[in-house]
Design an enzyme around this catalytic site. Structure first.
Site, PDB file in Angstrom:
ATOM      1  N   ARG A 178      -4.957  23.474  19.292  1.00 23.66           N
ATOM      2  CA  ARG A 178      -3.555  23.465  19.725  1.00 23.66           C
ATOM      3  C   ARG A 178      -3.238  22.060  20.209  1.00 23.66           C
ATOM      4  NH1 ARG A 178      -2.061  29.338  21.323  1.00 23.66           N
ATOM      5  NH2 ARG A 178      -0.048  28.417  21.878  1.00 23.66           N
ATOM      6  N   ASN A 197      -4.295   9.103   1.064  1.00 27.76           N
ATOM      7  CA  ASN A 197      -4.391   8.696   2.470  1.00 27.76           C
ATOM      8  C   ASN A 197      -4.736   9.864   3.388  1.00 27.76           C
ATOM      9  OD1 ASN A 197      -4.089   5.961   2.420  1.00 27.76           O
ATOM     10  ND2 ASN A 197      -1.920   5.949   2.908  1.00 27.76           N
ATOM     11  N   GLU A 198      -3.797  10.796   3.554  1.00 32.05           N
ATOM     12  CA  GLU A 198      -4.046  11.899   4.481  1.00 32.05           C
ATOM     13  C   GLU A 198      -3.055  13.029   4.280  1.00 32.05           C
ATOM     14  OE1 GLU A 198      -0.787   9.888   5.572  1.00 32.05           O
ATOM     15  OE2 GLU A 198      -2.634   8.832   6.114  1.00 32.05           O
ATOM     16  N   ASP A 224       0.817  -1.215   0.000  1.00 32.79           N
ATOM     17  CA  ASP A 224       0.000   0.000   0.000  1.00 32.79           C
ATOM     18  C   ASP A 224       0.849   1.264   0.000  1.00 32.79           C
ATOM     19  OD1 ASP A 224      -2.358  -1.340  -0.144  1.00 32.79           O
ATOM     20  OD2 ASP A 224      -2.944  -1.057   1.939  1.00 32.79           O
ATOM     21  N   GLY A 225       1.971   1.244   0.717  1.00 33.43           N
ATOM     22  CA  GLY A 225       2.833   2.426   0.756  1.00 33.43           C
ATOM     23  C   GLY A 225       3.348   2.795  -0.615  1.00 33.43           C
TER      24      GLY A 225
END
Length: 259
Positions: free
Chosen positions: A136, A111-112, A43-44
């Site tokens: 924060r 992904n993100e 997947d990477g």
């Protein structure tokens, strides 16, 4: 048929690559104008190859040679004399990616997008132009459904099943005190939602947050910054099972261990 192959350089990929080339011997390998793109790896590798590789209407086929295969439909054992006939009979669909826009750049995320800060630097979050909160903490994650089994899961985000096209925002270790309390839970937003992060220029450059799109660091200057996010439909078409049972089987084999 015309095709192009992207293959990882891991030792376990090479025999699968040779097997695929043999199966595709009647097809034509080209650099441009291809109808199929084959991605061999885990997947990477799939994410790093295709997050911003968005060819018009080409069909993307993932073949897993790694450990996790949420983006892949096949493995080396599937590359037999029936592979081409199975492949051409499958339905390919466009998927939703997260479009990320800064002042000077626009790119796609599978992904993100991760925001990290070691100074709990304030980040103002807007949802459809409405101020949501001033966050924060250690950082934020935002991503589409496809990223829910990646870094988002490690950060205690929701695992989102296929056919649920949403945006997820996750807070990482929010700073909490009587005058600073945020939602703390993952937020799931409809696919049409526009999200924006606004960050003021830091007094010192090293205080400014770092930004990573699918693991790749973005070169953003220390200045007043606005980053917007919205789901968009990919130009490429993908084959991955959208059946609930197939997704459950992958989740169980990857994450769930029970005696």
């Amino acid at each position: 048929m015309k095709y192009k192959i992207f293959a990882s350089t891991t030792p376990q990929t090479e025999p699968v690559l040779n097997k695929l080339r043999a199966v595709l011997k009647t097809w034509q390998a080209v650099e441009n104008g291809y109808e199929y793109v084959f991605v061999l790896g885990g997947d990477g590798f799939f994410v790093s190859t295709l997050a911003n590789y968005n060819c018009d209407s080409c069909k993307v086929v993932g073949i897993n040679t790694g450990h996790i295969g949420f983006y892949t439909s096949f493995n080396g054992d599937d590359l037999d004399e029936n592979f081409i006939s199975k492949l051409t009979s499958f339905e390919f669909k466009k998927i939703n990616l997260l479009e990320v826009k800064t002042k000077n750049h626009s790119f796609l995320v599978l992904n993100e997008l991760a925001v990290y800060t070691n100074t709990a630097y304030p980040i103002n979050i807007f949802i459809d132009d409405n101020h949501w909160e001033s966050y924060r903490g250690s950082g934020l994650l935002i991503g589409p459904r496809t990223g829910s089994t990646a870094l988002a899961k490690s950060a205690k985000g929701a695992v989102i099943f296929p056919n649920v096209d949403v945006v997820q925002i996750i807070e990482l270790n929010p700073l909490l005190h009587p005058n600073q309390i945020t939602i703390q839970s993952p937020i799931i937003l409809p696919m049409q939602t526009k999200v924006e992060f606004r960050i003021k220029k830091a007094f010192k450059a090293e205080q400014f947050p770092n930004f990573y799109a699918d693991g790749i660091k973005l070169d953003l200057k220390n200045e007043d910054t606005s980053i917007s996010f919205q789901l968009v439909l990919s130009r490429s078409m993908f084959h991955a099972s959208l059946k609930t049972k197939d997704f459950i089987d992958k989740l169980k084999s990857t994450f769930i261990k029970q005696s």
